[in-house]
Design a protein around this motif. Structure first.
Motif, PDB file in Angstrom:
ATOM      1  N   THR A 156       0.840  -1.198   0.000  1.00  0.00           N
ATOM      2  CA  THR A 156       0.000   0.000   0.000  1.00  0.00           C
ATOM      3  C   THR A 156       0.873   1.245   0.000  1.00  0.00           C
ATOM      4  OG1 THR A 156      -1.760  -1.171   1.182  1.00  0.00           O
ATOM      5  CG2 THR A 156      -1.817   1.239   1.242  1.00  0.00           C
ATOM      6  N   SER A 157       1.915   1.255   0.825  1.00  0.00           N
ATOM      7  CA  SER A 157       2.826   2.402   0.883  1.00  0.00           C
ATOM      8  C   SER A 157       3.465   2.648  -0.476  1.00  0.00           C
ATOM      9  CB  SER A 157       3.922   2.159   1.918  1.00  0.00           C
ATOM     10  OG  SER A 157       3.388   1.987   3.201  1.00  0.00           O
ATOM     11  N   ARG A 158       3.952   1.596  -1.097  1.00  0.00           N
ATOM     12  CA  ARG A 158       4.589   1.710  -2.408  1.00  0.00           C
ATOM     13  C   ARG A 158       3.571   2.166  -3.451  1.00  0.00           C
ATOM     14  NH1 ARG A 158       7.139  -3.460  -3.346  1.00  0.00           N
ATOM     15  NH2 ARG A 158       8.617  -2.740  -1.797  1.00  0.00           N
ATOM     16  N   GLY A 159       2.351   1.662  -3.361  1.00  0.00           N
ATOM     17  CA  GLY A 159       1.310   2.072  -4.301  1.00  0.00           C
ATOM     18  C   GLY A 159       0.976   3.551  -4.187  1.00  0.00           C
ATOM     19  N   ILE A 160       0.928   4.061  -2.960  1.00  0.00           N
ATOM     20  CA  ILE A 160       0.658   5.495  -2.752  1.00  0.00           C
ATOM     21  C   ILE A 160       1.780   6.323  -3.374  1.00  0.00           C
ATOM     22  CG2 ILE A 160       0.464   7.326  -1.019  1.00  0.00           C
ATOM     23  CD1 ILE A 160      -0.853   5.160   0.833  1.00  0.00           C
ATOM     24  N   LYS A 161       3.018   5.940  -3.111  1.00  0.00           N
ATOM     25  CA  LYS A 161       4.161   6.683  -3.664  1.00  0.00           C
ATOM     26  C   LYS A 161       4.151   6.639  -5.187  1.00  0.00           C
ATOM     27  CE  LYS A 161       7.104   4.544  -0.802  1.00  0.00           C
ATOM     28  NZ  LYS A 161       8.365   4.182  -0.121  1.00  0.00           N
ATOM     29  N   ASN A 162       3.846   5.483  -5.766  1.00  0.00           N
ATOM     30  CA  ASN A 162       3.794   5.372  -7.224  1.00  0.00           C
ATOM     31  C   ASN A 162       2.662   6.193  -7.814  1.00  0.00           C
ATOM     32  OD1 ASN A 162       6.000   3.677  -7.237  1.00  0.00           O
ATOM     33  ND2 ASN A 162       4.802   1.810  -7.397  1.00  0.00           N
ATOM     34  N   ALA A 163       1.509   6.224  -7.137  1.00  0.00           N
ATOM     35  CA  ALA A 163       0.378   7.026  -7.620  1.00  0.00           C
ATOM     36  C   ALA A 163       0.702   8.516  -7.549  1.00  0.00           C
ATOM     37  CB  ALA A 163      -0.882   6.702  -6.813  1.00  0.00           C
ATOM     38  N   VAL A 164       1.380   8.940  -6.490  1.00  0.00           N
ATOM     39  CA  VAL A 164       1.795  10.351  -6.386  1.00  0.00           C
ATOM     40  C   VAL A 164       2.796  10.660  -7.494  1.00  0.00           C
ATOM     41  CG1 VAL A 164       3.024  12.034  -4.964  1.00  0.00           C
ATOM     42  CG2 VAL A 164       1.284  10.562  -3.927  1.00  0.00           C
ATOM     43  N   ASN A 165       3.738   9.756  -7.740  1.00  0.00           N
ATOM     44  CA  ASN A 165       4.688   9.960  -8.851  1.00  0.00           C
ATOM     45  C   ASN A 165       3.965  10.096 -10.174  1.00  0.00           C
ATOM     46  OD1 ASN A 165       7.068   9.989  -7.373  1.00  0.00           O
ATOM     47  ND2 ASN A 165       7.368   7.791  -7.540  1.00  0.00           N
ATOM     48  N   ASP A 166       2.926   9.279 -10.369  1.00  0.00           N
ATOM     49  CA  ASP A 166       2.129   9.345 -11.599  1.00  0.00           C
ATOM     50  C   ASP A 166       1.466  10.721 -11.720  1.00  0.00           C
ATOM     51  OD1 ASP A 166       0.828   8.342 -13.960  1.00  0.00           O
ATOM     52  OD2 ASP A 166      -0.982   8.023 -12.755  1.00  0.00           O
ATOM     53  N   ALA A 167       0.915  11.225 -10.628  1.00  0.00           N
ATOM     54  CA  ALA A 167       0.283  12.553 -10.643  1.00  0.00           C
ATOM     55  C   ALA A 167       1.309  13.640 -10.890  1.00  0.00           C
ATOM     56  CB  ALA A 167      -0.443  12.798  -9.328  1.00  0.00           C
ATOM     57  N   LEU A 168       2.480  13.516 -10.297  1.00  0.00           N
ATOM     58  CA  LEU A 168       3.514  14.551 -10.442  1.00  0.00           C
ATOM     59  C   LEU A 168       4.066  14.618 -11.863  1.00  0.00           C
ATOM     60  CD1 LEU A 168       5.438  14.228  -7.061  1.00  0.00           C
ATOM     61  CD2 LEU A 168       3.759  15.969  -7.733  1.00  0.00           C
ATOM     62  N   THR A 169       4.062  13.511 -12.578  1.00  0.00           N
ATOM     63  CA  THR A 169       4.526  13.558 -13.971  1.00  0.00           C
ATOM     64  C   THR A 169       3.602  14.445 -14.814  1.00  0.00           C
ATOM     65  OG1 THR A 169       3.313  11.540 -14.549  1.00  0.00           O
ATOM     66  CG2 THR A 169       5.619  11.283 -13.918  1.00  0.00           C
ATOM     67  N   LYS A 170       2.353  14.550 -14.417  1.00  0.00           N
ATOM     68  CA  LYS A 170       1.392  15.392 -15.134  1.00  0.00           C
ATOM     69  C   LYS A 170       1.533  16.876 -14.744  1.00  0.00           C
ATOM     70  CE  LYS A 170      -1.673  11.455 -15.055  1.00  0.00           C
ATOM     71  NZ  LYS A 170      -2.780  10.824 -14.355  1.00  0.00           N
ATOM     72  N   ALA A 171       2.230  17.129 -13.645  1.00  0.00           N
ATOM     73  CA  ALA A 171       2.364  18.499 -13.135  1.00  0.00           C
ATOM     74  C   ALA A 171       3.692  19.135 -13.530  1.00  0.00           C
ATOM     75  CB  ALA A 171       2.236  18.492 -11.609  1.00  0.00           C
ATOM     76  N   GLU A 172       4.499  18.438 -14.267  1.00  0.00           N
ATOM     77  CA  GLU A 172       5.822  19.001 -14.636  1.00  0.00           C
ATOM     78  C   GLU A 172       5.702  20.066 -15.685  1.00  0.00           C
ATOM     79  OE1 GLU A 172       7.887  15.275 -15.557  1.00  0.00           O
ATOM     80  OE2 GLU A 172       9.133  15.716 -13.811  1.00  0.00           O
TER      81      GLU A 172
END
Length: 172
Positions: A156-172
């Motif tokens: 779950t922890s890794r999934g949250i971090k990966n989902a945040v990374n996915d969102a941040l790629t859209k914010a670059e």
């Protein structure tokens, strides 16, 4: 469960002290109780799931897993420390213990202000609740997804971090 196993062993060890019929009756009851305890333990910890077999829930078991790169539970090499982002609200998706863990990341003045988990398919709150509270707080505090996960809720922890990374790629 260990207690049930010890009782079974003790009933076998003290077999000569019981009458032949009495011992077998006692031993059978203990064996049935052991099986019931074992089954309830399996259900309690999540049962036999596809992650034990390393099969994604939406993946065909006959499909070659080396060609499927859409779902991963590995931590990415991306580290978004000290980057500026476009202001806005971005959604990211990943797989935790279950598929479709979705987060919403709010960026204000170029930094992460808020992370909200808006959807998930995690199984048992006693395993994922702490991770869903702590991991987003740590990511915001450090302004990085390079934070420690919660013990007992690693996926779950890794999934949250990966989902945040996915969102941040859209914010670059």
């Amino acid at each position: 469960m260990l207690f049930m196993h010890v009782l079974l062993e003790a009933s076998w060890y003290y077999k000569p002290k019981f009458k032949k019929k009495g011992w077998m009756y006692c031993h059978r009851i203990l064996a049935v109780l052991f099986i019931i305890t074992l089954c309830s333990h399996i259900v309690e910890v999540g049962g036999f799931t596809s992650d034990i077999l390393n099969i994604s829930p939406d993946q065909n078991p006959n499909q070659d897993s080396s060609t499927d790169t859409t779902q991963t539970n590995e931590a990415p090499n991306t580290n978004f420390t000290n980057k500026k982002y476009k202001d806005g609200i971005y959604t990211g998706k990943s797989t935790g213990y279950g598929p479709d863990l979705v987060v919403q990341v709010t960026i204000s003045n170029g930094v992460m202000e808020n992370i909200t988990i808006i959807a998930h398919n995690e199984r048992d709150p006693k395993h994922y609740a702490l991770a869903m509270k702590q991991v987003p707080e740590e990511i915001i505090k450090n302004q990085s997804t390079n934070v420690d996960g919660v013990s007992g809720a690693t996926k779950t922890s890794r999934g949250i971090k990966n989902a945040v990374n996915d969102a941040l790629t859209k914010a670059e």
